[in-house]
Design a protein around this motif. Structure first.
Motif, PDB file in Angstrom:
ATOM      1  N   ILE A   1       6.834 -27.953  26.975  1.00  0.00           N
ATOM      2  CA  ILE A   1       6.202 -28.941  25.748  1.00  0.00           C
ATOM      3  C   ILE A   1       7.230 -29.627  25.274  1.00  0.00           C
ATOM      4  CG2 ILE A   1       5.021 -29.089  23.657  1.00  0.00           C
ATOM      5  CD1 ILE A   1       3.975 -26.057  24.304  1.00  0.00           C
ATOM      6  N   VAL A   2       7.450 -30.992  25.339  1.00  0.00           N
ATOM      7  CA  VAL A   2       8.343 -31.601  24.475  1.00  0.00           C
ATOM      8  C   VAL A   2       7.956 -31.927  23.105  1.00  0.00           C
ATOM      9  CG1 VAL A   2       9.186 -33.911  24.562  1.00  0.00           C
ATOM     10  CG2 VAL A   2       9.183 -32.829  26.902  1.00  0.00           C
ATOM     11  N   VAL A   3       9.068 -31.306  22.307  1.00  0.00           N
ATOM     12  CA  VAL A   3       8.459 -31.653  20.902  1.00  0.00           C
ATOM     13  C   VAL A   3       9.631 -32.612  20.494  1.00  0.00           C
ATOM     14  CG1 VAL A   3       8.777 -30.386  18.648  1.00  0.00           C
ATOM     15  CG2 VAL A   3       7.912 -29.220  20.524  1.00  0.00           C
ATOM     16  N   PRO A   4       9.053 -33.736  19.869  1.00  0.00           N
ATOM     17  CA  PRO A   4       9.797 -34.963  19.225  1.00  0.00           C
ATOM     18  C   PRO A   4      10.728 -34.529  18.265  1.00  0.00           C
ATOM     19  CG  PRO A   4       7.525 -35.184  18.780  1.00  0.00           C
ATOM     20  CD  PRO A   4       7.512 -33.774  19.532  1.00  0.00           C
ATOM     21  N   GLU A   5      11.708 -35.227  18.115  1.00  0.00           N
ATOM     22  CA  GLU A   5      12.762 -35.062  17.053  1.00  0.00           C
ATOM     23  C   GLU A   5      12.294 -34.881  15.611  1.00  0.00           C
ATOM     24  OE1 GLU A   5      17.349 -35.805  17.442  1.00  0.00           O
ATOM     25  OE2 GLU A   5      16.144 -37.205  18.153  1.00  0.00           O
TER      26      GLU A   5
END
Lengths: 290, 358
Positions: free
Chosen positions: B322-326
């Protein structure tokens, strides 16, 4: 760390020293000894200095033999190297026929020198030899025992038959190591067959070809057995090469002193040529590695 | 220059192929438009080089035809096809100077000497080797040699196509970028059809207008980089494009709903009942960690990759990225994952299935 000094280690080198001494140093020194002395047998030696060397350097007999030797080596190199490359280029690259041709090519190399000589000696005879008899049947006046040119042709053809395989096999190995991409690129670049040979195959074979030339030069320069069996150095002295002459001098006439001087000079010539080759090859390697 | 059409093409390296598995290239129809910049992308051994060699004529296909425009060139030699090709490993003519190497393809075609000289100068400037022209090619470094190979590929102006077979493998990274830019500008300048084989997706996506993805001897998808990212036609495309690749879950599809081991996912579109091995795919970019919505997830690891963070987790018994935004904190109360509905792809036996409006 402190270096351990252990002089006993020298004993480990001793076996090698003994073997090399008996196989190389002692015989060579014996020859050197003969070359600066005159002897009448009974182990009586008289110091003559460089007299034998002077005699040999100015000897017309030796000059003639050397001339014949150089001519012989030059001719067989000029035939065997291009012919070997040509054969290698046309050998099947893989598969069943590849293996068959490889074995066939290797066969002449497996035959002992004196057997090769005997084969050609009989093969060329006008009375019973297949070659000599066939030529005679065609009305060609061929006789290696009394015509110097025929003798030369026989000796050269024999050497080509015996040794072209070596050049071909080495060149073949060199060709096999060329990556397929080179040939593909050449097709893309629309190179001619000649250009492929000239710019891809020949440069890539350079290393093995130098080795082939070196081996063939040394071997042909020292050739003895085969021509001796076929022609015995004749007719007259026409096929008397250096080593045949040397054996005549040393064993036939028992002129040990001149023969020893002769041997040493002979040895030095081969050493010199080999050194030149070695230098050229290592230079090429260094260029390659750059 | 011409459009290149592959009709019914297939190739096997065996002389008597028994089944489909014996074919390095499965039967395909494909069209390369004139002037296109294509990247041919796929893992090693998927048939990319085979396809390239068939187009250039280095290899005769076992079946099918190759057309340049309307001309059937299947039986023609490489030389007649007038194609340039650059190989993975540098091929230079050792005994020639750099200048002669570059001029070689032109000289073989008996071009005018003044033209050859001008062309060589031009290409030498392009690959940054103007000062090296009079050196012997032997003894140059691998990337200098490869630049010469590239130059030889680009030196002819009238070629039908230029094929690149992973040409930048041996080149330094910074030089790689520069050369790729050069190739692009060359493409803009002359409009040659270019096919660029690579297994590096960044290289493919930056070079090409259209990317062709191959898998196991087949072209599985051709499209713009965006299409490949948003709508992968095959699970391999989903997995191969993107970093990390698409998350795939075995699922049972029932209408507009997918049943996973961990729960049900609404698909937004109706798929009826799909036969075969069914999977749903979601890009890590479109999966969101939540406090209760979606299916349960167990977080294993969090990696900071600079622009964003990457969460390695497990859901429905399978690994998931899962890509978690900054800026968004990853905390222990994030126990579920939900998928952006319109970004979910449905696959049956690895091929994408389109749904209809529910």
């Amino acid at each position: 760390m402190e270096k351990t000094v252990n002089q006993k280690a020298w004993f480990l080198v001793l076996p090698v020293l003994v073997i090399v001494a008996f196989s190389a140093i002692v015989p060579l020194m014996t020859v050197v000894n003969y070359s600066v002395n005159d002897t009448f047998g009974n182990n009586q030696f008289f110091w003559v200095g460089l007299e034998w060397f002077e005699e040999m350097v100015t000897s017309e007999r030796l000059h003639d033999a050397l001339g014949r030797q150089i001519l012989f080596s030059a001719i067989i190199l000029a035939i065997e190297v291009p012919l070997g490359i040509f054969i290698a280029l046309n050998m099947p690259k893989k598969g069943f026929w590849g293996s068959v041709v490889l074995v066939l090519m290797a066969l002449p190399l497996l035959i002992p020198f004196n057997v090769v000589g005997t084969i050609w000696q009989i093969f060329g005879r006008v009375d019973i030899g297949l070659l000599g008899h066939t030529l005679a049947a065609f009305g060609i006046d061929y006789n290696y025992t009394n015509d110097p040119l025929d003798a030369w042709i026989t000796v050269i053809v024999m050497d080509v038959w015996h040794w072209t395989s070596l050049v071909a096999l080495l060149a073949y190995a060199g060709l096999q190591s060329i990556p397929q991409a080179y040939y593909q690129a050449a097709r893309i670049d629309q190179a001619t067959r000649w250009a492929i040979f000239r710019y891809i195959e020949l440069p890539k074979m350079q290393g093995v070809l130098l080795i082939a030339i070196l081996l063939r030069f040394m071997d042909s320069f020292m050739i003895y057995t085969e021509p001796f069996v076929v022609t015995g150095g004749g007719p007259g002295n026409s096929t008397t090469f250096l080593s045949i002459d040397l054996v005549k001098m040393a064993v036939g006439q028992f002129d040990l002193g001149p023969a020893a001087a002769f041997s040493i000079m002979y040895f030095l010539v081969i050493l010199l040529v080999s050194w030149v080759f070695y230098t050229v090859m290592t230079n090429l390697d260094r260029e390659e590695a750059r | 220059m011409a459009r290149i059409t592959l009709q019914n093409l297939a190739h096997s390296y065996l002389s008597h192929p028994r089944g489909e598995a014996d074919f390095a290239l499965k039967q395909m129809d494909h069209v390369w438009d004139d002037g296109g910049a294509y990247a041919l992308l796929g893992s090693s051994g998927c048939g990319k080089t085979t396809l390239l060699n068939i187009i250039s004529g280095l290899l005769r296909p076992s079946q099918g035809r190759v057309l340049f425009g309307d001309r059937d060139v299947t039986g023609e030699e490489t030389a007649e096809r007038n194609i340039a090709q650059v190989f993975q490993f540098p091929v230079v003519y050792d005994t020639m100077t750099v200048r002669d190497n570059l001029a070689f393809p032109l000289k073989n075609r008996r071009m005018d000497a003044a033209y050859v000289a001008g062309r060589v100068q031009h290409v030498a400037r392009m690959i940054g080797m103007e000062d090296w022209l009079d050196r012997k090619a032997k003894g140059l470094t691998a990337d200098a040699k490869q630049k010469i190979s590239l130059g030889r590929g680009m030196v002819r102006e009238d070629v039908n196509a230029i094929l690149f077979d992973e040409p930048l493998t041996v080149i330094d990274p910074h030089m790689k970028w520069e050369l790729r830019t050069q190739l692009k500008s060359l493409h803009r300048e002359f409009g040659h059809t270019m096919i660029y084989v690579t297994h590096d997706q960044t290289e493919a996506l930056t070079f090409a207008d259209k990317v062709v993805v191959m898998y196991d001897g087949r072209v599985v998808q051709m499209g713009t980089p965006e299409e490949l990212f948003e709508k992968p036609a095959h699970t391999f495309v989903g997995y191969f494009i993107g970093s990390p690749g698409m998350n795939l879950f075995d699922a049972r599809i029932e209408g507009a709903r997918a049943h996973l081991a961990g729960g049900a996912v609404e698909l937004g579109r109706s798929y009826g009942s799909v036969a075969g091995r069914t999977q749903i795919g979601i890009r890590p970019e479109y999966a969101v960690l939540t406090r209760g919505e979606g299916i349960p997830v167990t977080i294993r690891r969090v990696e900071d990759v600079g622009r964003h963070r990457l969460v390695r987790a497990e859901a429905a018994g399978q690994a998931l990225s899962i890509v978690v935004p900054e800026g968004m904190p990853v905390s222990a109360d994030l126990t579920h994952v939900s998928f952006a509905q319109d970004r979910i792809s449905v696959y049956a036996d690895d091929w994408r299935v389109e749904g209809s409006a529910a």
